[in-house]
Design an enzyme around this catalytic site. Structure first.
Site, PDB file in Angstrom:
ATOM      1  N   VAL A   1       0.850  -1.198   0.000  1.00 48.40           N
ATOM      2  CA  VAL A   1       0.000   0.000   0.000  1.00 48.40           C
ATOM      3  C   VAL A   1       0.885   1.248   0.000  1.00 48.40           C
ATOM      4  CG1 VAL A   1      -1.813   1.272   1.198  1.00 48.40           C
ATOM      5  CG2 VAL A   1      -1.781  -1.243   1.277  1.00 48.40           C
ATOM      6  N   LYS A   2       0.793   1.996  -1.089  1.00 51.71           N
ATOM      7  CA  LYS A   2       1.611   3.213  -1.198  1.00 51.71           C
ATOM      8  C   LYS A   2       0.903   4.355  -0.481  1.00 51.71           C
ATOM      9  CE  LYS A   2       4.575   4.058  -5.134  1.00 51.71           C
ATOM     10  NZ  LYS A   2       4.646   4.590  -6.505  1.00 51.71           N
TER      11      LYS A   2
END
Ligand code: E4P
Length: 241
Positions: free
Chosen positions: A92-93
């Site tokens: 998850v950026k």
């Protein structure tokens, strides 16, 4: 024996073109994928979730970084939870701050403590990495993306910055330092030298990997040949005495 064989760094392909991603997955040099909303926009993506799920399904054996795009921290957390639920290969950026310049520490703390593998992105200073290290779950796997190329775009040598970022992550053995936004192939060697575990590389730079170890006399001759061919095919002429 190629200089590429000595590299410890992992190359992640950066982009938003599904056909290219499928091809790149067959390249043994590529160990993962990253994308961002800007790359997606450039490639004409209109449905974020559909596209994201397609990448995850296309390369199930590779880590894939997908970015939250909300600006409110609670919404970022909710988007991060949703994105993390799309597949076990998802990173998850999370942008290091929101558009108001407020540090996204709460998002990083909550999601990393819940077990999400984060990729904290758009980082450009050592101070940001120090702040991340203070809130990141020390037992969590994570990626810390420092935009070395953008740092270099401002006239600052990113090598020292990256070394300091590496030192700032000492207490986080499972956090990998990522050299983001490389500007030339040489950056792969720079990043490896500094001890970055990952570098993101666009398709254009990936093609240049074929030039590593190339004989420079031969390359020089090929370049001269290129000038000659282009002048000839353009029928250029100069009036000489
Ligand atoms: C990495 O994850 C980023 O998507 C990328 O490296 C950004 O590169 P840019 O600075 O060329 O936009």
């Amino acid at each position: 024996m190629s200089r590429l064989d000595d590299l410890k760094i992992k190359i992640f392909a950066d982009g938003a073109n599904l056909d290219k991603i499928r091809v790149l997955a067959k390249n043994p040099m590529v160990k993962g994928f990253t994308t961002n909303p800007t790359l997606m926009k450039k490639d004409g993506v209109t449905d974020y979730e559909d596209f994201a799920r397609e990448i995850i399904a296309a390369v199930p054996d590779f880590p894939v970084s997908l970015e939250v795009f909300a600006d409110d921290f609670d919404e970022m957390i909710a988007q991060g939870r949703a994105i993390a639920s799309w597949g076990s290969n998802v990173n998850v950026k999370v942008p290091v701050m929101n558009t108001k310049g407020e540090f996204a520490g709460k998002v990083i703390e909550v999601l990393s403590s819940e077990g999400a593998v984060l990729n904290v992105t758009a980082i450009m200073t050592v101070e940001q990495v120090e702040k991340i290290a203070a809130v990141l779950n020390p037992n969590a796997s994570a990626i810390i993306s420092v935009f070395a190329g953008r740092i270099a775009d401002t006239g600052v040598d990113p090598l020292q910055v990256m070394e300091d970022c590496k030192a700032a992550l000492k207490g986080h053995p499972k956090a990998e330092l990522l050299w983001a936004s490389p500007r030339e192939l040489l950056n792969v060697f720079h990043a490896d030298q500094v001890g970055c575990q990952i570098i993101t590389v666009t398709d254009d730079l990936l093609k240049k990997l074929a030039l590593v170890d190339k004989d420079l006399d031969l390359y020089s001759r090929e370049t001269v040949q290129m000038f000659y061919n282009d002048a000839a095919s353009s029928s250029f002429s100069i009036q000489t005495a």
